[in-house]
Design a protein around this motif. Structure first.
Motif, PDB file in Angstrom:
ATOM      1  N   SER A  37      -4.185  15.377  42.600  1.00 41.09           N
ATOM      2  CA  SER A  37      -5.534  14.884  42.305  1.00 41.09           C
ATOM      3  C   SER A  37      -6.541  15.584  43.209  1.00 41.09           C
ATOM      4  CB  SER A  37      -5.592  13.366  42.521  1.00 41.09           C
ATOM      5  OG  SER A  37      -5.302  13.057  43.871  1.00 41.09           O
ATOM      6  N   ASN A  38      -7.805  15.256  43.047  1.00 39.18           N
ATOM      7  CA  ASN A  38      -8.858  15.841  43.865  1.00 39.18           C
ATOM      8  C   ASN A  38      -8.927  15.152  45.220  1.00 39.18           C
ATOM      9  OD1 ASN A  38      -9.500  17.370  41.637  1.00 39.18           O
ATOM     10  ND2 ASN A  38     -11.200  16.090  41.028  1.00 39.18           N
ATOM     11  N   VAL A  39      -9.366  15.894  46.223  1.00 42.71           N
ATOM     12  CA  VAL A  39      -9.613  15.325  47.543  1.00 42.71           C
ATOM     13  C   VAL A  39     -11.100  15.502  47.846  1.00 42.71           C
ATOM     14  CG1 VAL A  39      -8.949  17.431  48.770  1.00 42.71           C
ATOM     15  CG2 VAL A  39      -8.886  15.261  49.955  1.00 42.71           C
ATOM     16  N   GLU A  40     -11.746  14.454  48.344  1.00 38.01           N
ATOM     17  CA  GLU A  40     -13.173  14.483  48.660  1.00 38.01           C
ATOM     18  C   GLU A  40     -13.337  14.396  50.164  1.00 38.01           C
ATOM     19  OE1 GLU A  40     -17.121  11.793  47.903  1.00 38.01           O
ATOM     20  OE2 GLU A  40     -15.640  11.918  46.314  1.00 38.01           O
ATOM     21  N   ILE A  41     -14.036  15.394  50.736  1.00 38.22           N
ATOM     22  CA  ILE A  41     -14.224  15.471  52.181  1.00 38.22           C
ATOM     23  C   ILE A  41     -15.699  15.670  52.467  1.00 38.22           C
ATOM     24  CG2 ILE A  41     -13.687  16.783  54.267  1.00 38.22           C
ATOM     25  CD1 ILE A  41     -11.040  17.541  52.977  1.00 38.22           C
ATOM     26  N   GLU A  42     -16.203  14.954  53.468  1.00 37.80           N
ATOM     27  CA  GLU A  42     -17.590  15.106  53.901  1.00 37.80           C
ATOM     28  C   GLU A  42     -17.605  15.834  55.238  1.00 37.80           C
ATOM     29  OE1 GLU A  42     -21.479  12.359  54.954  1.00 37.80           O
ATOM     30  OE2 GLU A  42     -19.867  11.533  53.749  1.00 37.80           O
ATOM     31  N   ASP A  43     -18.444  16.881  55.348  1.00 36.44           N
ATOM     32  CA  ASP A  43     -18.489  17.643  56.591  1.00 36.44           C
ATOM     33  C   ASP A  43     -19.413  16.979  57.610  1.00 36.44           C
ATOM     34  OD1 ASP A  43     -21.072  18.329  55.816  1.00 36.44           O
ATOM     35  OD2 ASP A  43     -20.733  20.477  55.792  1.00 36.44           O
ATOM     36  N   GLU A  44     -19.562  17.616  58.758  1.00 32.66           N
ATOM     37  CA  GLU A  44     -20.366  17.065  59.852  1.00 32.66           C
ATOM     38  C   GLU A  44     -21.839  16.910  59.494  1.00 32.66           C
ATOM     39  OE1 GLU A  44     -18.066  18.598  63.832  1.00 32.66           O
ATOM     40  OE2 GLU A  44     -19.673  19.831  63.038  1.00 32.66           O
ATOM     41  N   LYS A  45     -22.334  17.730  58.580  1.00 33.55           N
ATOM     42  CA  LYS A  45     -23.749  17.696  58.208  1.00 33.55           C
ATOM     43  C   LYS A  45     -24.038  16.803  57.016  1.00 33.55           C
ATOM     44  CE  LYS A  45     -24.499  22.300  60.002  1.00 33.55           C
ATOM     45  NZ  LYS A  45     -24.944  23.669  59.713  1.00 33.55           N
ATOM     46  N   GLY A  46     -23.016  16.161  56.465  1.00 35.46           N
ATOM     47  CA  GLY A  46     -23.210  15.248  55.348  1.00 35.46           C
ATOM     48  C   GLY A  46     -22.964  15.845  53.980  1.00 35.46           C
ATOM     49  N   LYS A  47     -22.605  17.123  53.900  1.00 36.95           N
ATOM     50  CA  LYS A  47     -22.274  17.730  52.604  1.00 36.95           C
ATOM     51  C   LYS A  47     -20.918  17.215  52.158  1.00 36.95           C
ATOM     52  CE  LYS A  47     -24.184  22.223  53.681  1.00 36.95           C
ATOM     53  NZ  LYS A  47     -23.848  23.648  53.705  1.00 36.95           N
ATOM     54  N   LYS A  48     -20.781  16.988  50.854  1.00 40.74           N
ATOM     55  CA  LYS A  48     -19.515  16.516  50.305  1.00 40.74           C
ATOM     56  C   LYS A  48     -18.849  17.634  49.520  1.00 40.74           C
ATOM     57  CE  LYS A  48     -20.584  11.702  50.293  1.00 40.74           C
ATOM     58  NZ  LYS A  48     -20.487  10.442  49.610  1.00 40.74           N
ATOM     59  N   PHE A  49     -17.548  17.775  49.723  1.00 38.47           N
ATOM     60  CA  PHE A  49     -16.745  18.772  49.040  1.00 38.47           C
ATOM     61  C   PHE A  49     -15.678  18.059  48.228  1.00 38.47           C
ATOM     62  CE2 PHE A  49     -18.480  20.827  52.720  1.00 38.47           C
ATOM     63  CZ  PHE A  49     -18.765  22.119  52.325  1.00 38.47           C
ATOM     64  N   ILE A  50     -15.516  18.464  46.987  1.00 35.86           N
ATOM     65  CA  ILE A  50     -14.434  17.966  46.142  1.00 35.86           C
ATOM     66  C   ILE A  50     -13.525  19.148  45.856  1.00 35.86           C
ATOM     67  CG2 ILE A  50     -13.814  16.917  43.947  1.00 35.86           C
ATOM     68  CD1 ILE A  50     -16.607  15.627  43.952  1.00 35.86           C
ATOM     69  N   VAL A  51     -12.275  19.027  46.284  1.00 41.02           N
ATOM     70  CA  VAL A  51     -11.328  20.131  46.177  1.00 41.02           C
ATOM     71  C   VAL A  51     -10.241  19.754  45.182  1.00 41.02           C
ATOM     72  CG1 VAL A  51      -9.706  21.587  47.442  1.00 41.02           C
ATOM     73  CG2 VAL A  51     -11.773  20.750  48.580  1.00 41.02           C
ATOM     74  N   ARG A  52     -10.058  20.593  44.161  1.00 40.59           N
ATOM     75  CA  ARG A  52      -8.952  20.399  43.211  1.00 40.59           C
ATOM     76  C   ARG A  52      -7.685  20.906  43.868  1.00 40.59           C
ATOM     77  NH1 ARG A  52     -10.126  23.199  37.779  1.00 40.59           N
ATOM     78  NH2 ARG A  52      -8.033  22.408  37.469  1.00 40.59           N
ATOM     79  N   THR A  53      -6.667  20.098  43.898  1.00 42.94           N
ATOM     80  CA  THR A  53      -5.456  20.460  44.632  1.00 42.94           C
ATOM     81  C   THR A  53      -4.429  21.217  43.805  1.00 42.94           C
ATOM     82  OG1 THR A  53      -4.481  18.303  44.160  1.00 42.94           O
ATOM     83  CG2 THR A  53      -5.697  18.517  46.226  1.00 42.94           C
ATOM     84  N   ASP A  54      -4.686  21.419  42.524  1.00 39.85           N
ATOM     85  CA  ASP A  54      -3.694  22.114  41.697  1.00 39.85           C
ATOM     86  C   ASP A  54      -3.551  23.592  42.057  1.00 39.85           C
ATOM     87  OD1 ASP A  54      -6.208  22.701  40.693  1.00 39.85           O
ATOM     88  OD2 ASP A  54      -5.571  22.685  38.604  1.00 39.85           O
ATOM     89  N   ARG A  55      -4.541  24.201  42.715  1.00 46.80           N
ATOM     90  CA  ARG A  55      -4.486  25.618  43.098  1.00 46.80           C
ATOM     91  C   ARG A  55      -4.355  25.820  44.600  1.00 46.80           C
ATOM     92  NH1 ARG A  55      -3.386  29.031  39.456  1.00 46.80           N
ATOM     93  NH2 ARG A  55      -4.716  30.593  40.373  1.00 46.80           N
ATOM     94  N   VAL A  56      -4.179  24.741  45.366  1.00 50.17           N
ATOM     95  CA  VAL A  56      -4.071  24.842  46.818  1.00 50.17           C
ATOM     96  C   VAL A  56      -2.678  25.340  47.195  1.00 50.17           C
ATOM     97  CG1 VAL A  56      -4.051  23.524  48.973  1.00 50.17           C
ATOM     98  CG2 VAL A  56      -5.793  23.063  47.259  1.00 50.17           C
ATOM     99  N   VAL A  57      -2.644  26.389  48.027  1.00 53.81           N
ATOM    100  CA  VAL A  57      -1.387  26.961  48.485  1.00 53.81           C
ATOM    101  C   VAL A  57      -1.038  26.424  49.880  1.00 53.81           C
ATOM    102  CG1 VAL A  57      -0.200  29.109  49.041  1.00 53.81           C
ATOM    103  CG2 VAL A  57      -1.771  29.038  47.128  1.00 53.81           C
ATOM    104  N   TYR A  58      -2.054  26.299  50.745  1.00 52.54           N
ATOM    105  CA  TYR A  58      -1.817  25.760  52.081  1.00 52.54           C
ATOM    106  C   TYR A  58      -3.075  25.066  52.589  1.00 52.54           C
ATOM    107  CZ  TYR A  58      -4.406  29.768  53.931  1.00 52.54           C
ATOM    108  OH  TYR A  58      -5.374  30.698  54.189  1.00 52.54           O
ATOM    109  N   VAL A  59      -2.861  24.179  53.541  1.00 53.64           N
ATOM    110  CA  VAL A  59      -3.954  23.480  54.212  1.00 53.64           C
ATOM    111  C   VAL A  59      -3.672  23.533  55.706  1.00 53.64           C
ATOM    112  CG1 VAL A  59      -5.208  21.313  54.494  1.00 53.64           C
ATOM    113  CG2 VAL A  59      -4.259  21.914  52.265  1.00 53.64           C
ATOM    114  N   GLU A  60      -4.670  23.948  56.470  1.00 48.64           N
ATOM    115  CA  GLU A  60      -4.558  23.984  57.925  1.00 48.64           C
ATOM    116  C   GLU A  60      -5.554  22.984  58.494  1.00 48.64           C
ATOM    117  OE1 GLU A  60      -5.887  27.119  61.287  1.00 48.64           O
ATOM    118  OE2 GLU A  60      -4.665  27.930  59.663  1.00 48.64           O
ATOM    119  N   VAL A  61      -5.056  22.000  59.221  1.00 51.78           N
ATOM    120  CA  VAL A  61      -5.915  20.979  59.811  1.00 51.78           C
ATOM    121  C   VAL A  61      -5.946  21.224  61.312  1.00 51.78           C
ATOM    122  CG1 VAL A  61      -6.302  18.520  60.125  1.00 51.78           C
ATOM    123  CG2 VAL A  61      -5.313  19.344  57.999  1.00 51.78           C
TER     124      VAL A  61
END
Length: 74
Positions: A37-61
């Motif tokens: 499913s999609n993941v919704e993340i808000e950055d430090e400045k208040g912008k919101k990102f919606i990321v589709r996870t079907d094409r994600v190869v890796y995530v680095e936290v």
């Protein structure tokens, strides 16, 4: 802390700088990847990102610990 997403078939990465705890973001991202499913993340400045996870190869936290600056940490 930075969260970096790598996608299939592209050399570009999406880097989102967020404030907060690493564990909360890890849980949210793991659930989205497991459910494809999609993941919704808000950055430090208040912008919101919606990321589709079907094409994600890796995530680095990134780490939540503060980095040492200068020679004091040596």
């Amino acid at each position: 802390m930075d969260i970096k997403f790598g996608f299939a078939d592209t050399a570009r990465e999406l880097v989102i700088r967020v404030a907060g705890e690493q564990d909360g973001y890890l849980q949210q991202i793991n659930e989205a990847l497991a459910n494809n499913s999609n993941v919704e993340i808000e950055d430090e400045k208040g912008k919101k990102f919606i990321v589709r996870t079907d094409r994600v190869v890796y995530v680095e936290v990134g780490s939540t610990s503060q980095r040492q600056v200068g020679f004091a940490g040596v």
